[in-house]
Every structure is written in C-alpha cells, then in structure tokens.
Design a protein around this motif. Structure first.
Motif, PDB file in Angstrom:
ATOM      1  N   MET A 285       0.694  -1.514   0.479  1.00  0.00           N
ATOM      2  CA  MET A 285      -0.061   0.015   0.255  1.00  0.00           C
ATOM      3  C   MET A 285       1.008   1.240  -0.134  1.00  0.00           C
ATOM      4  O   MET A 285       2.083   1.180  -0.048  1.00  0.00           O
ATOM      5  N   THR A 286       0.344   2.350  -0.443  1.00  0.00           N
ATOM      6  CA  THR A 286       1.067   4.021  -0.173  1.00  0.00           C
ATOM      7  C   THR A 286       0.429   4.224   0.743  1.00  0.00           C
ATOM      8  O   THR A 286      -0.312   4.389   1.407  1.00  0.00           O
ATOM      9  N   ARG A 287       1.675   4.875   1.302  1.00  0.00           N
ATOM     10  CA  ARG A 287       1.531   5.422   2.570  1.00  0.00           C
ATOM     11  C   ARG A 287       3.314   6.898   3.008  1.00  0.00           C
ATOM     12  O   ARG A 287       4.268   6.420   2.156  1.00  0.00           O
ATOM     13  N   PRO A 288       2.919   7.640   3.692  1.00  0.00           N
ATOM     14  CA  PRO A 288       1.754   8.285   4.245  1.00  0.00           C
ATOM     15  C   PRO A 288       0.543   8.480   2.841  1.00  0.00           C
ATOM     16  O   PRO A 288       1.138   8.348   1.962  1.00  0.00           O
ATOM     17  N   VAL A 289      -0.442   8.866   3.381  1.00  0.00           N
ATOM     18  CA  VAL A 289      -1.936   8.899   2.891  1.00  0.00           C
ATOM     19  C   VAL A 289      -2.153  10.631   2.355  1.00  0.00           C
ATOM     20  O   VAL A 289      -1.688  10.879   3.321  1.00  0.00           O
ATOM     21  N   ALA A 290      -1.831  11.003   1.113  1.00  0.00           N
ATOM     22  CA  ALA A 290      -2.511  12.713   0.635  1.00  0.00           C
ATOM     23  C   ALA A 290      -4.563  12.414   0.949  1.00  0.00           C
ATOM     24  O   ALA A 290      -4.933  11.572   0.409  1.00  0.00           O
ATOM     25  N   SER A 291      -4.544  13.534   1.626  1.00  0.00           N
ATOM     26  CA  SER A 291      -6.637  13.028   2.284  1.00  0.00           C
ATOM     27  C   SER A 291      -6.311  14.378   2.063  1.00  0.00           C
ATOM     28  O   SER A 291      -5.995  15.583   1.678  1.00  0.00           O
ATOM     29  N   VAL A 292      -8.076  14.870   2.301  1.00  0.00           N
ATOM     30  CA  VAL A 292      -8.149  16.265   2.660  1.00  0.00           C
ATOM     31  C   VAL A 292      -9.215  16.514   3.231  1.00  0.00           C
ATOM     32  O   VAL A 292     -10.060  15.119   3.692  1.00  0.00           O
ATOM     33  N   SER A 293      -9.412  17.436   3.924  1.00  0.00           N
ATOM     34  CA  SER A 293     -10.624  17.542   5.320  1.00  0.00           C
ATOM     35  C   SER A 293     -12.348  17.381   4.766  1.00  0.00           C
ATOM     36  O   SER A 293     -12.515  18.113   3.497  1.00  0.00           O
ATOM     37  N   VAL A 294     -12.913  16.780   5.484  1.00  0.00           N
ATOM     38  CA  VAL A 294     -14.476  17.094   4.989  1.00  0.00           C
ATOM     39  C   VAL A 294     -14.642  18.313   4.537  1.00  0.00           C
ATOM     40  O   VAL A 294     -15.588  18.771   4.090  1.00  0.00           O
ATOM     41  N   THR A 295     -14.185  19.390   5.410  1.00  0.00           N
ATOM     42  CA  THR A 295     -14.951  20.470   5.695  1.00  0.00           C
ATOM     43  C   THR A 295     -14.109  21.544   4.214  1.00  0.00           C
ATOM     44  O   THR A 295     -14.225  22.848   4.136  1.00  0.00           O
ATOM     45  N   ALA A 296     -13.020  20.829   3.980  1.00  0.00           N
ATOM     46  CA  ALA A 296     -12.402  21.951   2.611  1.00  0.00           C
ATOM     47  C   ALA A 296     -12.917  22.560   1.372  1.00  0.00           C
ATOM     48  O   ALA A 296     -13.959  21.398   1.124  1.00  0.00           O
ATOM     49  N   SER A 297     -12.380  22.914   0.470  1.00  0.00           N
ATOM     50  CA  SER A 297     -13.189  23.405  -0.416  1.00  0.00           C
ATOM     51  C   SER A 297     -12.737  22.390  -2.156  1.00  0.00           C
ATOM     52  O   SER A 297     -11.964  21.470  -1.686  1.00  0.00           O
ATOM     53  N   ILE A 298     -13.407  21.983  -3.547  1.00  0.00           N
ATOM     54  CA  ILE A 298     -13.115  21.443  -3.618  1.00  0.00           C
ATOM     55  C   ILE A 298     -11.373  21.948  -4.695  1.00  0.00           C
ATOM     56  O   ILE A 298     -11.578  21.521  -5.176  1.00  0.00           O
ATOM     57  N   ARG A 299     -11.598  23.623  -4.879  1.00  0.00           N
ATOM     58  CA  ARG A 299     -10.139  23.838  -5.601  1.00  0.00           C
ATOM     59  C   ARG A 299      -8.851  22.966  -3.849  1.00  0.00           C
ATOM     60  O   ARG A 299      -7.863  22.987  -4.855  1.00  0.00           O
ATOM     61  N   LYS A 300      -9.165  23.281  -2.986  1.00  0.00           N
ATOM     62  CA  LYS A 300      -8.622  22.335  -2.568  1.00  0.00           C
ATOM     63  C   LYS A 300      -7.435  20.744  -2.556  1.00  0.00           C
ATOM     64  O   LYS A 300      -7.522  20.260  -3.001  1.00  0.00           O
ATOM     65  N   ALA A 301      -9.146  20.400  -2.641  1.00  0.00           N
ATOM     66  CA  ALA A 301      -8.720  19.312  -3.028  1.00  0.00           C
ATOM     67  C   ALA A 301      -7.914  18.651  -4.203  1.00  0.00           C
ATOM     68  O   ALA A 301      -7.143  18.090  -4.636  1.00  0.00           O
ATOM     69  N   ILE A 302      -8.342  19.281  -5.174  1.00  0.00           N
ATOM     70  CA  ILE A 302      -7.636  19.844  -7.039  1.00  0.00           C
ATOM     71  C   ILE A 302      -6.213  19.881  -6.369  1.00  0.00           C
ATOM     72  O   ILE A 302      -5.534  18.864  -6.841  1.00  0.00           O
ATOM     73  N   GLU A 303      -5.844  20.755  -6.123  1.00  0.00           N
ATOM     74  CA  GLU A 303      -4.316  20.716  -5.209  1.00  0.00           C
ATOM     75  C   GLU A 303      -3.877  19.990  -4.560  1.00  0.00           C
ATOM     76  O   GLU A 303      -2.910  20.046  -4.993  1.00  0.00           O
ATOM     77  N   ILE A 304      -4.474  19.247  -3.764  1.00  0.00           N
ATOM     78  CA  ILE A 304      -3.813  17.962  -2.947  1.00  0.00           C
ATOM     79  C   ILE A 304      -3.336  16.927  -3.929  1.00  0.00           C
ATOM     80  O   ILE A 304      -2.504  16.390  -4.163  1.00  0.00           O
ATOM     81  N   MET A 305      -4.454  16.537  -4.867  1.00  0.00           N
ATOM     82  CA  MET A 305      -4.174  15.589  -6.277  1.00  0.00           C
ATOM     83  C   MET A 305      -3.445  15.922  -6.718  1.00  0.00           C
ATOM     84  O   MET A 305      -2.559  15.529  -7.290  1.00  0.00           O
ATOM     85  N   ILE A 306      -3.240  17.096  -7.499  1.00  0.00           N
ATOM     86  CA  ILE A 306      -2.543  17.574  -8.451  1.00  0.00           C
ATOM     87  C   ILE A 306      -1.194  17.653  -7.689  1.00  0.00           C
ATOM     88  O   ILE A 306      -0.045  17.444  -8.595  1.00  0.00           O
ATOM     89  N   ALA A 307      -0.540  18.036  -6.540  1.00  0.00           N
ATOM     90  CA  ALA A 307       0.984  17.523  -5.714  1.00  0.00           C
ATOM     91  C   ALA A 307       1.190  16.514  -5.403  1.00  0.00           C
ATOM     92  O   ALA A 307       2.170  16.433  -5.206  1.00  0.00           O
ATOM     93  N   ALA A 308      -0.171  16.266  -5.141  1.00  0.00           N
ATOM     94  CA  ALA A 308       0.774  14.087  -4.765  1.00  0.00           C
ATOM     95  C   ALA A 308       0.696  13.304  -5.994  1.00  0.00           C
ATOM     96  O   ALA A 308       0.771  12.352  -5.901  1.00  0.00           O
ATOM     97  N   ASP A 309       0.069  14.150  -7.169  1.00  0.00           N
ATOM     98  CA  ASP A 309       0.090  13.269  -8.570  1.00  0.00           C
ATOM     99  C   ASP A 309      -1.016  12.517  -7.728  1.00  0.00           C
ATOM    100  O   ASP A 309      -0.006  11.179  -8.317  1.00  0.00           O
ATOM    101  N   CYS A 310      -2.116  12.723  -7.391  1.00  0.00           N
ATOM    102  CA  CYS A 310      -3.225  11.043  -7.404  1.00  0.00           C
ATOM    103  C   CYS A 310      -4.493  11.355  -7.930  1.00  0.00           C
ATOM    104  O   CYS A 310      -4.559  12.591  -8.234  1.00  0.00           O
ATOM    105  N   SER A 311      -5.155  10.303  -7.854  1.00  0.00           N
ATOM    106  CA  SER A 311      -6.155  10.364  -8.839  1.00  0.00           C
ATOM    107  C   SER A 311      -7.350  10.321  -8.004  1.00  0.00           C
ATOM    108  O   SER A 311      -8.709  10.502  -8.416  1.00  0.00           O
TER     109      SER A 311
END
Length: 213
Positions: free
Chosen positions: A1-27
């Motif tokens: 498995m992959t760890r540490p895990v890139a994650s996002v808070s349930v209260t975060a914005s969609i923009r933040k989620a997209i930024e994390i995905m791009i930075a972590a290179d994950c889908s």
C-alpha cells in the motif's frame, strides 16, 4: 500500500482537493473528518462531473436525479461531492481480496483503515507493482527436484495426474509428453512450467485430443 496518504478534510473546498491531487500526483483522496476518521472519498471522476465542464447528462428539472446532479456539479464543498459509501480494508487484507473488491465495485483505490484511521491506500498501480515484484516460485536445485516440482504442481494446480502428463528434465530443458482435452490445457501447462525457477526452455510434446490421428 501507499503511505503516508494524501487526504483532504471533509470541510475543505473542491479547489483545495484539486490542488492536493495535483501536488500528490494521485487521482483520488480519502476524505477525513476533524477526528481523523474516514468520511468518504473524492476522485477525479467526481470532479469531472462539474458544471464548468458541461459533461453532465441533462435530467428533468426538479427530479431527485436533477437536484443531485446540480449539487454534485455546482457545490464547492468536498462534503457535497465526495462518495460517502467507501469500501475499505484492514492492513491484513490479502492482495487478492483487494483486487476482488476493486473488480466488484468498479473502483480504482481502497483505503486501508485501522482503528478508524486511514493508515494507507491501495491503488490499481500498487497491485501492478506487486505483480511485477513477484518472483518465480523457488524450488530446490537439480533436474530431479525440478521434475518433481512440476509434476506436483500439474496435479495441484491443473488437476493433471502424472500418468497423463509425463515430465522429464534434461540439460535444464523441461520435456512434456501427454494428451489433454484442449489447446487451453496446453497453454496452462506451459505457463505453469515457465513460472518455476530453473526451467530454461520447454519442449512441448503434449497433444490435444483433436491432434490425435
């Protein structure tokens, strides 16, 4: 498995989620609550249903489907867009079980959860890495040891008894002789032999019933 895990808070914005995905290179990202518990998962597929891309199929205005599509495609809150029904596994789950879950649920990643916390994530890419890292079965050295190992596996894996398929090993070459029902049986035998460490080449003298005069 992959760890540490890139994650996002349930209260975060969609923009933040997209930024994390791009930075972590994950889908896809696990969505965590304030206490660190798994609340959902958000993926590129979820984000491609945005109204900005105008890819959503039109539904009758006012229907449940239309309202759901509107919220999903218009909201900028992760909580409104994520999938709340998440398939997860324990750290002890075998890879075969995880691959089965991916196939049954048509998903590309499975969070690994221990005591309610996400400790890792297994993606399709992780499973492919495990396949590539897998080594051929180790068997004792020597031609007789190789012959016995092949004969044993023919019986255990393919239900082919020794009296049906004769196995000989000479100069590192495996010589197979016998009769099977179909061409698929022949292919399975060859794959089995080639998977065993120590076999250089396969001399395939196995015939199918259709080959018999």
């Amino acid at each position: 498995m992959t760890r540490p895990v890139a994650s996002v808070s349930v209260t975060a914005s969609i923009r933040k989620a997209i930024e994390i995905m791009i930075a972590a290179d994950c889908s896809g990202l696990p969505v965590l609550g304030d206490d660190g518990s798994l609340r959902g998962i958000i993926t590129e597929g979820d984000l491609l249903r945005r109204k900005e891309l105008d890819l959503r199929a039109a539904a009758d205005a006012g229907t449940v489907d239309a309202l759901s599509d509107y919220v999903h495609g218009s909201s900028w809150r992760v909580e409104d867009v994520m999938s709340a029904d998440v398939v997860s596994v324990m750290p002890t789950a075998p890879l075969g079980e995880i691959a089965g879950l991916m196939a049954v649920h048509s998903i590309k990643r499975v969070p690994v959860v221990l005591d309610g916390r996400v400790v890792g994530i297994v993606s399709r890419r992780d499973l492919l890495k495990a396949v590539v890292a897998g080594l051929p079965d180790r068997i004792p050295r020597g031609e007789e040891a190789l012959r016995l190992a092949i004969a044993t596996r023919l019986k255990s894996d393919l239900n082919l008894p020794r009296e049906q398929i004769a196995v000989a090993v000479q100069d590192g070459n495996v010589i197979l002789t016998g009769i099977v029902e179909t061409e698929l049986h022949r292919k399975a035998i060859k794959v089995l032999v080639e998977s065993l460490r120590g076999s250089a080449t396969v001399v395939d003298n196995v015939k199918t019933i259709a080959d018999r005069p």
